[in-house]
Design a protein around this motif. Structure first.
Motif, short mmCIF file in Angstrom:
data_model
loop_
_atom_site.label_atom_id
_atom_site.label_comp_id
_atom_site.label_asym_id
_atom_site.label_seq_id
_atom_site.Cartn_x
_atom_site.Cartn_y
_atom_site.Cartn_z
N LYS A 1 4.77 -1.44 9.14
CA LYS A 1 4.28 -1.63 7.75
C LYS A 1 3.28 -2.81 8.00
CE LYS A 1 8.11 0.02 4.78
NZ LYS A 1 7.67 1.29 4.69
N THR B 1 6.19 2.67 0.66
CA THR B 1 5.15 1.57 1.27
C THR B 1 4.76 2.05 2.56
OG1 THR B 1 5.96 -0.09 -0.15
CG2 THR B 1 4.66 -0.82 1.79
N TRP C 1 0.95 -1.27 0.19
CA TRP C 1 -0.01 0.11 0.05
C TRP C 1 0.62 1.40 -0.10
CZ3 TRP C 1 -5.33 -0.62 -0.39
CH2 TRP C 1 -5.84 -1.76 -0.03
N GLY D 1 1.92 -4.07 10.95
CA GLY D 1 0.89 -3.87 11.75
C GLY D 1 0.74 -5.06 12.88
N SER E 1 0.10 -5.87 3.30
CA SER E 1 -0.80 -6.75 3.24
C SER E 1 -0.57 -8.12 2.80
CB SER E 1 -2.42 -6.42 2.83
OG SER E 1 -2.96 -5.46 3.52
N VAL F 1 -6.95 -0.39 6.04
CA VAL F 1 -6.05 -1.54 5.81
C VAL F 1 -6.32 -2.63 7.18
CG1 VAL F 1 -3.65 -2.51 6.01
CG2 VAL F 1 -4.35 -0.24 4.71
N SER G 1 -9.09 -5.73 3.55
CA SER G 1 -9.31 -4.13 3.56
C SER G 1 -9.89 -3.49 2.71
CB SER G 1 -7.74 -3.68 3.21
OG SER G 1 -6.77 -4.45 4.34
N GLU H 1 -4.49 4.47 2.56
CA GLU H 1 -5.64 4.22 3.37
C GLU H 1 -6.69 5.50 3.07
OE1 GLU H 1 -6.00 1.95 7.21
OE2 GLU H 1 -4.14 2.72 7.20
N LYS I 1 1.25 5.48 0.48
CA LYS I 1 1.22 6.58 1.62
C LYS I 1 -0.37 7.03 1.46
CE LYS I 1 5.67 7.24 3.39
NZ LYS I 1 6.36 6.01 2.59
N ARG J 1 1.83 0.42 4.26
CA ARG J 1 1.59 -0.88 5.08
C ARG J 1 1.76 -1.97 4.10
NH1 ARG J 1 -2.19 -0.42 9.06
NH2 ARG J 1 -1.69 -2.70 9.18
#
Length: 603
Positions: free
Chosen positions: A247, A188, A99, A249, A192, A206, A200, A104, A101, A190
């Motif tokens: 990143k 980047t 993902w 989480g 996933s 996310v 998400s 989200e 910046k 995040r």
């Protein structure tokens, strides 16, 4: 008023969506076939390739298109989304989505008048990299070597993370992404997995990675229940540990606790209820074991081009030869998984050799193979004093054990523990001619070999069944080989099965069904009711399961137990002769829904 629970399955070649009622009966299903419906992306069998570097990957934009399309098809079938109470999903394991910046912010601000693709891959992109590596990718040898070495050995890495390093696993993939695309990695926000990417989209932010799927990364310390910082630091590079942890989480431990309600985008665009619950999405293999009330010591054997063995167990006994993952719904249980390259094709070679001796030499019938296999004595023993026939049949390189292609035939004396090789037929002496008739003796020997390998590796994970010795409670056979009565008979004789051997027929819906069942469990279960009890109470066993074999046979099962020592030594001889370092990666596609060939999944 009818209530529905949705389950999704995002695999290599398609996105499937299904709806079940509160009684778990299937009500609606739809799918998007990427090659047929979204060929504009230039994909073949769902992926793009860069053979020079061993890269196999998929465009994330294609998946966005597929989400809108599968929902539209469910709507056209008559599904009223306002009656959907909860949804979950499964994604092919190991793949990563990066993902940006802006990601989200774009997710949270979706306009119901526009498609997902228009908004997430428009003027601003929600992704720092447009592609997701596929489980078939084999570009990470250097990174795998680093992972295997980081903790001192493959054994130690498997002990901590549930698996040794594999090309397809997310940790080595993230490490290579950082090294090859440093600017994209820096951009980047995040990361996933495929499963949490799909979650998400529906959540509108996310979503966390699932407690089962996280175990396919080589980054998660399973026993300690957290990211392993030395492995994170390896993937992240100098001073990048905190950044990579952010990143990735937080990973919630409860696989059934809702992430929250559905994104307003889907409420306005598809008329979902605003209270529709988003339940953790998991990997396709973990989701497979949710497609039935799989009890501890129950085993699923998928008999396709290759062979996959899944078991739910409370015991954590990892080894580099197989995989352990957290159970996606039940704390304290683990998913045990074995993947073999040589399965159906190896059996077919012997079938064809037998048929070539008949008048219809090109026949694909299994009749001669089955008759020969079932009429041959157990382990080829014509008397209690004659040696046991033990063999390995690998027309392609194998990963369990990790050896090059070859065939090995041995005679084992269990009383003296002596093992003698059977010479090739063309160079035998007269006295050796009857020790192993080829191909006749191979018919039973290959089935015994394949099931002995499963028993050897799972024997410490099963427990006593009443007065019976430790063995599986039930054995569920799936895939093309499940229809073969000789295979069912030998599965029970070698592996046991206190309640018998069963054919499991869930069509191609296992992963999606498992996801839908988990969504229903999250929304409907009584407090403290575990997943297996919830499903067992509602599951239509008669519709999905048929008993096809008796399982445990006293005396026969014990005889195969005596053979295990010899069989293990046969494998050791093969390793000495043709052992390899790292074989090509075996795919980990859903064991029930697809034929696998190692590199074989994910439809």
């Amino acid at each position: 008023m009818a209530e529905y629970y949705l389950g999704f399955d995002l695999s290599t070649q398609q996105l499937k969506g299904i709806a079940v009622k509160a009684d778990l009966k299937l009500a609606y299903e739809a799918k998007v076939d990427f090659d047929a419906d979204l060929s504009k992306y230039g994909i073949e069998k769902g992926v793009l390739t860069n053979p020079a570097e061993g890269e196999i990957f998929a465009p994330v934009a294609m998946w966005l298109d597929a989400i809108d399309l599968v929902l539209q098809r469910l709507k056209e079938q008559g599904l009223d989304f306002s009656k959907v109470k909860g949804l979950s999903g499964a994604g092919m394991q190991h793949g990563t989505v990066f993902w940006s910046k802006d990601g989200e912010t774009l997710l949270e601000g979706l306009d119901a008048g526009k498609t997902l693709l228009e908004q997430l891959e428009g003027k601003k992109s929600a992704f720092s990299h447009p592609y997701s590596p596929n489980w078939q990718d084999a570009s990470t040898q250097e990174q795998c070597d680093a992972f295997d070495g980081k903790l001192g050995s493959q054994e130690r890495l498997a002990e901590v993370t549930g698996s040794k390093a594999h090309h397809r696993f997310s940790g080595p993939q993230i490490m290579r992404f950082r090294q090859k695309y440093p600017k994209s990695y820096a951009a980047t926000a995040r990361i996933s997995l495929v499963s949490s990417f799909l979650a998400s989209i529906f959540l509108g932010k996310v979503a966390p990675i699932d407690i089962g799927d996280v175990c396919g990364m080589n980054l998660w310390d399973i026993k300690k229940g957290g990211w392993h910082e030395d492995l994170l630091a390896l993937a992240a590079g100098d001073k990048g540990l905190a950044d990579l942890k952010a990143k990735l989480g937080h990973v919630p431990e409860d696989g059934g606790a809702s992430f929250g309600n559905i994104s307003p985008y889907f409420v306005k665009r598809y008329n979902f209820s605003p209270s529709t619950s988003i339940v953790p999405f998991t990997g396709d293999n973990p989701s497979t074991i949710l497609a039935l009330p799989l009890r501890a010591s129950d085993a699923i054997v998928s008999l396709g081009t290759s062979t996959t063995f899944l078991m739910s167990t409370p015991q954590y006994k990892p080894d580099p030869a197989y995989h352990f993952m957290n159970h996606p719904a039940t704390a304290g249980l683990y998913m045990f998984m074995l993947c073999y390259k040589n399965g159906g094709l190896a059996r077919e070679h012997i079938r064809d050799a037998l048929n070539s001796q008949s008048s219809d030499s090109k026949s694909k019938s299994w009749d001669t193979f089955n008759k020969t296999a079932t009429e041959t004595p157990v382990l080829g023993q014509t008397s209690s004093s004659s040696p046991m026939r033990l063999g390995l049949f690998f027309p392609r390189p194998e990963i369990v054990p990790n050896v090059k292609a070859g065939i090995w035939r041995y005679l084992f004396d269990s009383k003296t523990s002596s093992l003698s090789a059977v010479p090739p037929q063309e160079v035998r002496t007269k006295t050796e001619d009857s020790s192993w008739d080829i191909p006749e003796a191979d018919a039973r020997a290959i089935l015994e070999s394949q099931f002995l390998s499963l028993r050897l590796r799972s024997q410490n994970l099963v427990h006593k069944q009443g007065k019976l010795p430790p063995q599986p409670r039930r054995i569920y056979l799936v895939g093309g080989g499940a229809a073969n009565p000789a295979i069912a008979q030998l599965a029970g004789e070698v592996l046991g099965g206190a309640e018998g051997v069963f054919k499991l027929d869930i069509g191609g819906n296992a992963c999606a069904l498992g996801s839908a069942y988990k969504a229903a469990w999250s929304g409907l279960a009584e407090k403290g009711e575990d997943f297996e009890a919830f499903v067992e109470e509602r599951w239509n066993e008669e519709g999905f399961v048929k008993k096809i074999g008796d399982g445990y046979r006293e005396g026969v099962w014990e005889k195969y137990g005596e053979a295990l020592k010899g069989f293990e030594e046969v494998e050791n001889r093969a390793l000495e002769e043709k052992g390899e370092g790292r074989g090509k990666p075996k795919e980990m596609g859903s064991a029930i829904t697809r034929d696998r060939d190692p590199a074989v999944k994910h439809d």
